[in-house]
Design an enzyme around this catalytic site. Structure first.
Site, PDB file in Angstrom:
ATOM      1  CB  SER A  52     -23.118-110.880  79.931  1.00 27.84           C
ATOM      2  OG  SER A  52     -23.867-111.448  81.122  1.00 27.84           O
ATOM      3  CE1 TYR A  71     -28.376-109.611  78.848  1.00 25.87           C
ATOM      4  CE2 TYR A  71     -27.279-110.364  79.903  1.00 25.87           C
ATOM      5  CZ  TYR A  71     -27.417-109.840  79.793  1.00 25.87           C
ATOM      6  OH  TYR A  71     -26.230-108.372  79.857  1.00 25.87           O
TER       7      TYR A  71
END
Ligand code: NAP
Length: 252
Positions: free
Chosen positions: A143, A156
């Site tokens: 990501s 995250y």
């Protein structure tokens, strides 16, 4: 014959979103798939859909935060298809979104057990049989959050950053023609983005949904990363935001 035909592929997080799209894309290219997720009804249904379309698919319920579960999924792939050519470490969570100072340590740790340790579990289980075969590709779904800090996403961002370093370390250790690569897909129209939008916490949550790419773009990129054309990217995080990569994948 295309390069993917006949490959034995394990995909985690295959119950929906990018993982489900990847399962369909691999199957459409003639791969034999193992679909893993916690929602056994959803992976059973997808496996049945792939088989009904003439493909090969097997559903293996699996929580990637458990090494035993992930090792069993890899073993089931080898038992069913005789080998494991590709592992897609795709399972991931964005919850619990929230500020670090107010975070629940248990919930924060559960997210990193999935996003980071889950990736390690996959690599740990798949590398030995791939190295024994002399070939294999592990694709870790990364990501932009691996390199860009965002408020409310400490679990995250930190777990994706750690997983990105695992990509680099694992590729350095991989022997023969085994390689490990990351894919940073950009924002993708999945349930994860619905949860992000509902949180309203950072700039990503304020993106218009039209900014997201469809899951099958990410799926096509994952399949491409498993071909010889993408071998030069071993040990890196490939960004699907880059025009050059989109062109190589065949999206533009
Ligand atoms: P999604 O629609 O929420 O799907 C997540 C998948 O992960 C589901 O299949 C879910 O299945 C599975 N999963 C979650 N926890 C799991 C666990 N403990 N064990 C096994 N499977 C688990 O999200 P997505 O957008 O497709 O995300 C897929 C990957 O892409 C993630 O790694 C995510 O971080 C990454 N990514 C997404 C975006 C985006 O914009 N959507 C952007 C960059 C990166 P069950 O709940 O059934 O277990």
């Amino acid at each position: 014959m295309n390069e993917i035909e006949g490959k034995a592929v394990v995909i985690t997080g295959a119950s929906r979103g990018i993982g489900a799209a990847a399962a369909r894309e691999f199957a459409n290219n003639g791969a034999k798939t193992v679909l893993c997720a916690r929602s056994s009804g959803d992976i059973d249904a997808l496996a049945a859909e792939i088989r009904a379309n003439g493909g090969k698919a097997k559903a293996v319920p699996c929580d990637v935060s458990s090494y035993a579960d992930v090792a069993r999924a890899v073993e089931e792939c080898r038992a069913a298809y005789g080998r494991i050519d590709v592992l897609v470490n795709n399972a991931g969570v964005i919850e619990p979104i929230g500020l670090l100072a107010k975070s629940d340590p248990e919930a924060w740790g559960r997210a990193t057990d999935i996003n980071f340790k889950g990736t390690y579990h996959g690599i740990r289980a798949a590398l030995p049989p791939m190295q024994a075969q002399g070939t294999g590709v592990i694709v870790n779904i990364s990501s932009g959050a691996a390199t860009s800090p965002l408020e409310g996403w400490s679990h995250y961002c930190a777990s994706k950053a750690a997983a990105a370093m695992l990509t680099r370390c694992a590729d350095r250790e991989a022997t023969g023609s085994v390689r490990v690569v990351g894919l940073s897909p950009g924002t993708v129209a999945t349930e994860m983005q619905v949860m992000i939008k509902a949180s309203g916490i950072n700039p990503v949550s304020r993106l218009d949904p039209s900014a997201h790419i469809p899951p099958d773009w990410a799926a096509k990129a994952i399949v491409w990363l498993c071909t010889a054309d993408a071998a030069e990217f071993a040990g890196t995080d490939v960004s699907l935001r880059q025009e050059e990569i989109r062109r190589r994948v065949g999206l533009i």
